[in-house]
Design a protein around this motif. Structure first.
Motif, short mmCIF file in Angstrom:
data_model
loop_
_atom_site.label_atom_id
_atom_site.label_comp_id
_atom_site.label_asym_id
_atom_site.label_seq_id
_atom_site.Cartn_x
_atom_site.Cartn_y
_atom_site.Cartn_z
N GLU A 1 -9.55 1.01 7.52
CA GLU A 1 -8.79 2.16 7.07
C GLU A 1 -8.52 2.06 5.57
OE1 GLU A 1 -4.43 4.13 8.03
OE2 GLU A 1 -4.86 2.00 8.43
N SER B 1 3.97 11.25 6.13
CA SER B 1 4.09 9.86 6.54
C SER B 1 2.70 9.21 6.67
CB SER B 1 4.82 9.81 7.88
OG SER B 1 5.15 8.50 8.17
N GLY B 2 2.61 8.00 6.15
CA GLY B 2 1.35 7.27 6.28
C GLY B 2 0.32 7.60 5.22
N CYS B 3 0.71 8.36 4.18
CA CYS B 3 -0.28 8.77 3.19
C CYS B 3 -0.48 7.72 2.11
CB CYS B 3 0.11 10.11 2.57
SG CYS B 3 1.56 10.01 1.51
N GLY B 4 0.27 6.62 2.16
CA GLY B 4 0.01 5.53 1.22
C GLY B 4 1.03 5.37 0.10
N LYS B 5 2.18 5.99 0.23
CA LYS B 5 3.18 5.90 -0.83
C LYS B 5 3.72 4.48 -1.00
CE LYS B 5 5.83 8.91 1.27
NZ LYS B 5 5.05 9.23 2.49
N SER B 6 4.17 3.91 0.12
CA SER B 6 4.74 2.56 0.04
C SER B 6 3.68 1.55 -0.40
CB SER B 6 5.30 2.13 1.40
OG SER B 6 6.31 3.03 1.79
N THR B 7 2.48 1.73 0.11
CA THR B 7 1.40 0.81 -0.27
C THR B 7 1.19 0.86 -1.79
OG1 THR B 7 0.40 1.20 1.87
CG2 THR B 7 -1.00 0.21 0.18
N GLU C 1 12.14 5.21 -0.77
CA GLU C 1 13.12 5.98 0.01
C GLU C 1 14.50 5.35 -0.05
OE1 GLU C 1 11.82 7.24 3.91
OE2 GLU C 1 9.79 6.58 3.45
N HIS D 1 10.95 11.33 1.03
CA HIS D 1 10.50 12.38 1.94
C HIS D 1 11.26 13.67 1.70
CE1 HIS D 1 8.63 9.53 5.01
NE2 HIS D 1 7.70 10.33 4.56
N ALA E 1 -6.09 2.92 2.95
CA ALA E 1 -4.71 3.40 2.86
C ALA E 1 -4.48 4.12 1.53
CB ALA E 1 -3.73 2.24 3.00
N PHE F 1 -7.01 -1.46 4.58
CA PHE F 1 -6.55 -2.37 5.63
C PHE F 1 -7.61 -2.31 6.71
CE2 PHE F 1 -2.40 -1.04 3.79
CZ PHE F 1 -1.95 -2.29 3.41
N1 LIG Z 1 0.31 -4.35 6.06
C1 LIG Z 1 -0.45 -3.38 6.59
N2 LIG Z 1 -1.45 -3.68 7.44
C2 LIG Z 1 -2.24 -2.72 7.96
N3 LIG Z 1 -2.10 -1.42 7.71
C3 LIG Z 1 -1.11 -1.03 6.88
C4 LIG Z 1 -0.24 -2.01 6.27
N4 LIG Z 1 0.65 -1.36 5.48
C5 LIG Z 1 0.34 -0.04 5.60
N5 LIG Z 1 -0.73 0.16 6.41
C6 LIG Z 1 -1.33 1.45 6.74
O1 LIG Z 1 -1.62 2.11 5.53
C7 LIG Z 1 -1.30 3.49 5.61
C8 LIG Z 1 -0.33 3.86 4.51
O2 LIG Z 1 0.93 3.23 4.78
P1 LIG Z 1 2.18 3.41 3.84
O3 LIG Z 1 3.24 2.52 4.36
O4 LIG Z 1 1.78 3.24 2.43
O5 LIG Z 1 2.56 4.92 4.11
P2 LIG Z 1 3.77 5.75 3.53
O6 LIG Z 1 3.19 6.88 2.75
O7 LIG Z 1 4.72 4.88 2.81
O8 LIG Z 1 4.41 6.32 4.86
P3 LIG Z 1 5.94 6.59 5.21
O9 LIG Z 1 6.28 7.86 4.53
O10 LIG Z 1 5.93 6.75 6.69
O11 LIG Z 1 6.73 5.42 4.73
C9 LIG Z 1 -0.77 3.72 7.00
O12 LIG Z 1 -1.81 4.27 7.78
C10 LIG Z 1 -0.39 2.36 7.49
O13 LIG Z 1 -0.60 2.27 8.87
#
Ligand SMILES: Nc1ncnc2c1ncn2[C@@H]1O[C@H](COP(=O)(O)OP(=O)(O)OP(=O)(O)O)[C@@H](O)[C@H]1O
Ligand SMILES: [Mg+2]
Lengths: 250, 313
Positions: free
Chosen positions: B14, B36-42, B161, B194, B16, B11
């Motif tokens: 960054e 949190s923020g390690c990229g799981k949802s992505t 989650e 989590h 992700a 992104f």
């Molecule tokens: N649409 C987007 N645009 C810009 N940055 C994004 C976007 N989606 C996610 N990110 C960034 O990518 C990184 C990974 O996000 P992600 O949502 O995958 O984390 P996560 O592991 O699911 O976190 P959490 O446990 O908090 O849900 C984060 O730093 C987030 O800020």
């Protein structure tokens, strides 16, 4: 929601639609029976020969008023909703800030000025007033449609896409229904404002319920002014209460 | 089967998700854990193309996801999120029937399927079919979300989650149901959580992510036994790892048949975990428990010595 509203839906239909029906009836009765009230207007203007506006009958003026507002509002709804939808799509996002700014600033622009600008471009008659009303009525509709689409929970939007809905299906089945109460509120504002604003049409040669008012001002006849103003006010009230009713259903 | 080969997502500046490779076999439940923020949802969203990946390849059953039309692809993949994303203007039944309707199933078949799923997830049709999402409790809404994801019987289920916002008791109930469901339906599942206990209890494969990379993956027991680094170790519970591992083992696997000795006074159900058994021993200050079946009839015994010797099979 269903259980909460089921009480309301059991109230007889007549009662629910009571206030729009009452206003409409009063409006029609007064439109048709204005002549019977000559004695009343005599009290206002005892010295004038004629106290009831007779250059055209009130029913025709009312019809023209409704027609102009109706056409302008219909066009405003189509154009306004389409514009708001377009700038919230992928391809139109670039225009979103511009359009939403225009929609909020435009409202501060006085309708007379819109009309003054429309006449040189379109000449006298019904067309400039329709265009002016359309432009002026567009703003609340655009603004509210944008707010409505923006109010859709991003998670709901994501779920809709994730379930495999096409962009068109997301719009039709999710975004528009959820934005509907906002859009309806925008249309209500737009139409009510335009009912009042349409009276200005008289000044550019369109004939409607503004005629008695302008004529009253020109000839110093307060009775004419009251007749036009009361009918416009009643029309606005009737339409507004109709929308109020519709909004409660949505 | 889901395969990721060096998948990357950026992104802006960054990164992700950074060149992750992962393979989830058919019928396997893979849990993604990490801070949190390690990229799981992505990672999850790239599988159903809610987000397009920038590098690497993602395959479903050997075919790259980009080869599918995205709408067709998503209708074949179930998706469950924490906030449920239920449509607030639709009833429960209509929400659940969404994907089958998109796939143009005949009306009667959609209705049957919706009713079948409501039963499967413990939502009595008469009571819930006509309710709106706002009338549901968090746990009920989450069940509806799962039912909606399962409606068109997808092979693949992505869950982000799903039980995150629930109280511990409802969450435990749903985890139990999830386990039974998975035992019956054998979906290929990627599950983000989590809650480490949830991950350990449900996962066949546990994947630990950190700053967009996969730090370690393997079976829960492998990771508990041999964490690759201090980060994984602390994520998995640090000093609590012994208890977490014991939580994965059932009492019934390690009990001894009833001996000639007197029955121990404290009892434990045979389906309980060894960590629960240990807790009961600690609580009552005893070193022996009587194991009982559902009808509270003694069927064996478990001693502390036996418990200490227990290893995951
Ligand atoms: N649409 C987007 N645009 C810009 N940055 C994004 C976007 N989606 C996610 N990110 C960034 O990518 C990184 C990974 O996000 P992600 O949502 O995958 O984390 P996560 O592991 O699911 O976190 P959490 O446990 O908090 O849900 C984060 O730093 C987030 O800020
Ligand atoms: Mg996340």
């Amino acid at each position: 929601m269903r259980s909460a509203t089921s009480m309301a839906t059991q109230v007889p239909a007549l009662q629910r639609w009571l206030s729009p029906i009452v206003w409409l009836t009063v409006l029609l009765v007064l439109t048709l029976g204005m002549g019977q009230l000559e004695w009343l207007f005599r009290l206002i203007e005892p010295d004038l020969r004629q106290v009831i506006y007779r250059r055209a009958d009130f029913l025709t003026l009312l019809g023209q008023h409704v027609l102009v507002v109706g056409i302008a509002s219909l066009l405003a709804v189509i154009v306004g909703v389409a514009a708001a939808v377009a700038v919230t799509r992928e391809f139109g996002r670039d225009f979103l800030p511009l359009v939403s700014q225009l929609a909020s600033i435009g409202q501060t622009f006085p309708p007379v000025a819109v009309l003054a600008l429309a006449v040189p471009a379109l000449g006298f008659g019904t067309l400039p007033i329709i265009v002016a009303l359309l432009l002026y009525g567009l703003l609340p509709i655009v603004r509210n449609t944008l707010a409505g689409i923006d109010s859709v929970d991003p998670q709901v939007h994501e779920a809709a896409r994730a379930m495999g809905m096409t962009p068109w299906q997301v719009l039709r089945q999710v975004e528009l229904p959820l934005a509907a109460p906002f859009i309806l509120a925008g249309i209500r504002t737009s139409v009510t404002i335009n009912i009042a604003t349409a009276a200005l049409g008289t000044t550019v040669g369109a004939s409607n319920l503004g005629d008695p008012i302008i004529s009253g001002i020109v000839n110093g006849n307060t009775a004419y002014i009251v007749q036009g103003a009361v009918l416009i006010g009643l029309l606005a009230l009737a339409v507004d209460s109709l929308f109020e009713r519709l909004q409660r259903r949505a | 089967m889901i395969e990721l080969f060096d998948v990357t997502k950026r992104f802006g500046d960054e990164t992700a998700v950074d060149a992750i490779s992962l393979r989830v076999e058919r019928g396997e439940l893979c849990a993604l854990v990490g801070t949190s923020g390690c990229g799981k949802s992505t990672t999850l969203r790239m599988i159903n193309r809610l987000i397009e990946h920038d590098g690497g390849e993602i395959h479903l059953d050997g075919q790259p996801v980009r080869a599918f039309d995205e709408v067709v692809l998503r209708r074949r993949i179930g998706y469950v999120i924490q906030s449920t994303g239920l449509f607030p203007h639709w009833t429960v039944a209509r929400n659940i029937g969404l994907v089958p309707r998109l796939l143009k199933w005949p009306k009667s078949k959609v209705r049957d399927r919706v009713e079948e799923l409501m039963q499967l997830l413990g939502l009595p049709v008469a009571e819930f079919a006509d309710k709106y999402p706002r009338q549901l409790s968090g746990g009920q809404a989450q069940r509806v979300g799962v039912a909606r994801a399962l409606a068109a019987d997808p092979d693949i289920l992505l869950m982000d989650e799903p039980f995150g916002a629930l109280d511990p008791i409802t969450r435990a109930t749903l985890q139990g149901e999830m386990r039974e469901l998975q035992a019956r339906l054998h979906k290929t599942v990627v599950f983000v959580t989590h809650d480490m206990d949830e991950a350990l209890a449900l996962a066949d494969r546990l994947v630990v992510m950190h700053q967009g990379r996969i730090v370690q993956q393997g079976s829960p027991v492998d990771l508990l036994r041999e964490p690759a680094n201090p980060f994984v170790e602390s994520l998995l519970g640090g000093m609590d790892r012994g208890l977490k591992e014991a939580a994965l083992i059932q009492v019934s696997e390690h009990m001894l048949p009833l001996g000639p000795r007197l029955l121990a006074s404290e009892r434990i159900p045979y389906g309980a975990s060894l960590s629960q058994a240990l807790s009961v021993m600690l609580w009552h200050r005893v070193d022996r428990l009587t194991v009982v079946d559902e009808e509270d009839i003694p069927i064996g015994e478990l001693s502390l010595r036996r418990l200490l010797g227990a290893k995951v099979p």
